[in-house]
Design an enzyme around this catalytic site. Sequence first.
Site, mmCIF file in Angstrom:
data_model
loop_
_atom_site.group_PDB
_atom_site.id
_atom_site.type_symbol
_atom_site.label_atom_id
_atom_site.label_comp_id
_atom_site.label_asym_id
_atom_site.label_seq_id
_atom_site.Cartn_x
_atom_site.Cartn_y
_atom_site.Cartn_z
ATOM 1 N N CYS A 199 -8.660 33.974 33.055
ATOM 2 C CA CYS A 199 -7.300 33.381 32.390
ATOM 3 C C CYS A 199 -7.789 33.050 31.093
ATOM 4 C CB CYS A 199 -6.658 32.301 33.121
ATOM 5 S SG CYS A 199 -5.372 31.508 32.497
ATOM 6 N N GLU A 231 -2.586 38.416 30.773
ATOM 7 C CA GLU A 231 -3.805 39.208 31.314
ATOM 8 C C GLU A 231 -3.666 40.398 30.882
ATOM 9 O OE1 GLU A 231 -7.066 39.293 31.422
ATOM 10 O OE2 GLU A 231 -6.692 37.779 33.011
#
Length: 335
Positions: free
Chosen positions: A2, A127
């Site tokens: 992340c 992402e």
Amino acid sequence: MCGRTACSLGADNLRRACAYRDRRGRRRQPEWIQAERYRPSYNKGPQSSGPVLLSRRHLQQDADSSERVLMDMRWGLVPSWFKKDDPSKMPFNTSNCRSDTMLKKSSYKGALLKGKRCVVLADGFYEWQQHSGGKQPYFIYFPQTKDAVAEGKEGDEEWRGWRLLTMAGIFDCWEPPAGGEMLYTYTIITVDASKDVSFIHHRMPAILDGDEAIRKWLDFAEVPVQEAVKLIQPTENIIFHPVSTFVNSVRNNTPECLAPIELGANKEVKATPSSKVMLSWLKNSQEGSPQKKENDLPRWTSQFIHSPSPKKTSADILQQWLGKEGEPAAKKRKA
């Protein structure tokens, strides 16, 4: 992993969105600690600051450990034992912490054993999927209810706005060797990606789904670390949609970063309640909501939209991308 998030709610609405019930069943809103430091953002990266929840007992020893507070902390954990005078001299990246090594690595073990657990708040996270043509970014977040509104109304007993993504984190407090203000920093715990998002990346943040999981993670006095770490697992309760590579640069900080796009001109995708909430949310961010004005959030720009009509709002442009007969959906990958 992340490495980028969005958290666009203003300080007051963020506090309302984090309402909870304390040990006595009373409905509470966490108190902000130095709310003036918080800055909403559509594109937040490591070394920037972001909002986290933690137990008040970390700041006040006689407080109820179930009571929560909000703090703005820097992303990228600096251990309390770090001896150099500049935290930017950390020799390794601590923005993410792998769940399988967090009780082994000295950067995280000490803080975790002392109960320094926090919940990192975001609208969602970004992402990037690697492919032959480069990298395709996605925005990943909790499913939103059909009756969710872009902004909760002041006075509502319960928050009816965007459901925040709640990620498990570890924090620590570092004091400069020469003295000075204490620096609070955090890391986001990561796990193996769930089946639905593993095609995007093999890692994902550890997401706490529901207030009971949040309560157990934060209440370090009642829930020992050996019990708390059982909460650190992948979740399937997330959805996603592709976004423009506009988000690739952390300097870009507008709603365009998380606006849904279509991949392929002939690809048809059905709308979902969550994608409709996203449309409403983006429309609201452009059309001058009191919360956005209050926090001076950046206005919609059109840097990656070709030849837009100056009369169109962000919602009109978004509808143009989505097409008249359907909207690209926030979706789950089919098995």
